[in-house]
Scaffold this motif. Structure first.
Motif, PDB file in Angstrom:
ATOM      1  N   TYR A 328       0.831  -1.207   0.000  1.00 52.93           N
ATOM      2  CA  TYR A 328       0.000   0.000   0.000  1.00 52.93           C
ATOM      3  C   TYR A 328       0.865   1.256   0.000  1.00 52.93           C
ATOM      4  CZ  TYR A 328      -3.587   3.309   1.480  1.00 52.93           C
ATOM      5  OH  TYR A 328      -4.433   4.383   1.560  1.00 52.93           O
ATOM      6  N   ARG A 375      -5.983  -3.274   5.203  1.00 47.78           N
ATOM      7  CA  ARG A 375      -6.485  -3.228   6.576  1.00 47.78           C
ATOM      8  C   ARG A 375      -5.755  -2.142   7.366  1.00 47.78           C
ATOM      9  NH1 ARG A 375      -6.885  -9.671   8.221  1.00 47.78           N
ATOM     10  NH2 ARG A 375      -8.360 -10.284   6.569  1.00 47.78           N
ATOM     11  N   GLY A 376      -6.484  -1.602   8.329  1.00 48.79           N
ATOM     12  CA  GLY A 376      -5.876  -0.626   9.225  1.00 48.79           C
ATOM     13  C   GLY A 376      -5.661   0.745   8.617  1.00 48.79           C
ATOM     14  N   ILE A 377      -6.271   1.002   7.466  1.00 57.37           N
ATOM     15  CA  ILE A 377      -6.130   2.292   6.797  1.00 57.37           C
ATOM     16  C   ILE A 377      -7.471   3.018   6.857  1.00 57.37           C
ATOM     17  CG2 ILE A 377      -5.524   3.480   4.650  1.00 57.37           C
ATOM     18  CD1 ILE A 377      -3.212   1.957   5.859  1.00 57.37           C
ATOM     19  N   PRO A 378      -7.502   4.265   7.329  1.00 56.96           N
ATOM     20  CA  PRO A 378      -8.772   5.003   7.369  1.00 56.96           C
ATOM     21  C   PRO A 378      -9.414   5.087   5.992  1.00 56.96           C
ATOM     22  CG  PRO A 378      -7.080   6.162   8.623  1.00 56.96           C
ATOM     23  CD  PRO A 378      -6.388   5.044   7.903  1.00 56.96           C
ATOM     24  N   GLU A 379     -10.726   5.026   5.945  1.00 55.16           N
ATOM     25  CA  GLU A 379     -11.446   5.019   4.681  1.00 55.16           C
ATOM     26  C   GLU A 379     -11.167   6.277   3.865  1.00 55.16           C
ATOM     27  OE1 GLU A 379     -13.559   3.302   1.717  1.00 55.16           O
ATOM     28  OE2 GLU A 379     -12.923   2.409   3.625  1.00 55.16           O
ATOM     29  N   LYS A 382      -8.033   5.820   1.983  1.00 48.80           N
ATOM     30  CA  LYS A 382      -8.224   4.907   0.860  1.00 48.80           C
ATOM     31  C   LYS A 382      -8.855   5.623  -0.327  1.00 48.80           C
ATOM     32  CE  LYS A 382      -8.830   0.634   3.542  1.00 48.80           C
ATOM     33  NZ  LYS A 382      -9.751  -0.498   3.811  1.00 48.80           N
TER      34      LYS A 382
END
Length: 420
Positions: A328, A375-379, A382
């Motif tokens: 990512y 996973r673990g990434i704020p929307e 993203k």
């Protein structure tokens, strides 16, 4: 008073001189120009408000509350509504801002006070200036405007925010410019940069791939939205950047690969001037894993024997989208690199000697699945990164097209250098 029709003719002439097609401009473009000209023909409002007025603004705009020192950051006049051009990548949003920036500063004698090196005491902040027809313009990304405001707000000796310093910077440097051109306006992540500039009486003209700007609405400076539609107008497709083994450019990759490796912090590279073109080779995987975002990439290019506007082709070797699909952070760095490449007019070629290089609109679009599955990434992050991929798809094609233009224009010099 400047005649709007005369200014529009200047817009068209400047577009033509920059290799653009003004027939693609429509009534929306003219309406945007009309709003800006009307703003510029109004008297300049008072720069500061009284304490009572500042208290009034702080009640309505709690997130931009006045500092304890009474920094004078609230204007007496209502803020001008920002103008934001929305639309898909490649629909000419930023291009139109470039032309507006160049023409309006010339016609209305408005300064561009943003220099390549901005100073505060003994400290400095480097700004990568974009150019149009070889001349610098004031347009910066919203992130860079935010970084610049932070530079003048943060006291490095006492490690605290000094809003009076920020107020002085805006008053002395930005307010004489009247207009702030800002690229890559997103839904979130820029507060309070744009609202703050608007509250100081500056007219912000921005571009974005999105259509809703919650932070501006919450700050009571709701923007005026324009939407540019249509197909991607940028020349080239992502596949144009791919070099095949039977192409002459493949030999340029081989040639640079044999040169001594140079290093700029964590980035290893090889460079050579061939004819009038500077070639810089990077291993793709190493490049996107190095902790470099847009500013760091700008610093890297500034260390090269090169000026913005001169022909430079970046050679990305061992290119593979698989590296991005599983990383990512590499995606973010990849987008940051191509943001800077677009701003500075750099050409790009890619190759993979061990397997066919995969680079298409469909393959890049599929990467958004990786982004949303992380996973673990704020929307919100993203969404912003996925928008960056959309932007990148268009810019890769443009960079590949530009690289072939450079090779064609300077073909004789490159061939002569090969013969020597």
């Amino acid at each position: 008073m400047q005649d709007l029709a005369d200014i529009w003719r200047e817009i068209e002439a400047t577009a033509v001189s920059a290799g653009l097609d003004p027939t693609r401009f429509d009534e929306s473009h003219k309406e945007i120009l009309g709003h800006i000209v009307t703003f510029l023909q109004q008297p300049v409002p008072a720069s500061h408000a009284s304490v009572e007025e500042k208290n009034h603004w702080s009640r309505w705009l709690p997130r931009l509350a006045v500092g304890k020192n009474g920094d004078g950051e609230r204007p007496s006049a209502p803020p001008p509504a920002p103008l934001i051009i929305c639309g898909k990548p490649g629909t000419g949003k930023t291009t139109f801002l470039n032309v507006l920036d160049a023409v309006l500063r010339r016609v209305f004698a408005l300064p561009d006070n943003i220099q390549p090196v901005m100073r505060k005491g003994s400290y400095h902040y480097t700004v990568s200036k974009r150019t149009l027809n070889g001349k610098p313009i004031s347009l910066l990304s919203v992130k860079k405007w935010a970084d610049l405001l932070h530079f003048y707000t943060w006291d490095r000796r006492e490690h605290r925010m000094v809003t009076t310093d920020r107020a002085a910077f805006i008053r002395e440097t930005l307010q004489p410019m009247r207009l702030i051109f800002a690229d890559e306006v997103e839904m979130t992540g820029y507060a309070p940069t744009l609202p703050l500039l608007a509250q100081h009486g500056l007219l912000v003209i921005g571009s974005s791939n999105q259509h809703r700007f919650t932070q501006l609405e919450e700050m009571l400076v709701a923007p005026r939205i324009y939407t540019f539609s249509g197909v991607d107008l940028r020349a080239g497709s992502p596949a144009d950047a791919i070099v095949q083994p039977d192409e002459p450019a493949w030999g340029i990759f081989n040639r640079l690969q044999k040169l001594p490796v140079q290093r700029q912090e964590q980035l290893a590279y090889q460079q050579q001037q061939i004819g009038n073109v500077l070639f810089v080779r990077l291993d793709f995987g190493t490049a996107v894993r190095a902790p470099l975002l847009e500013n760091e990439w700008a610093n890297f290019f500034q260390t090269l024997p090169w000026q913005v506007g001169d022909p430079l082709i970046l050679l990305l070797d061992n290119f593979s989208l698989d590296i991005l699909r599983t990383d990512y952070n590499a995606i973010i760095r990849f987008v940051s690199l191509f943001d800077l490449i677009e701003q500075q007019g750099i050409g790009v070629l890619v190759r993979n000697a061990s397997a066919p290089a995969e680079l298409s609109r469909e393959a890049l679009a599929h990467m958004k699945i990786t982004i949303h599955a992380a996973r673990g990434i704020p929307e919100a992050i993203k969404v912003k990164t996925a928008v960056g991929i959309d932007r990148c798809i268009s810019r890769i094609g443009q960079a590949g097209h530009k690289a072939h233009q450079y090779l064609s224009t300077h073909k004789r010099g490159v061939e002569d250098a090969d013969e020597r």
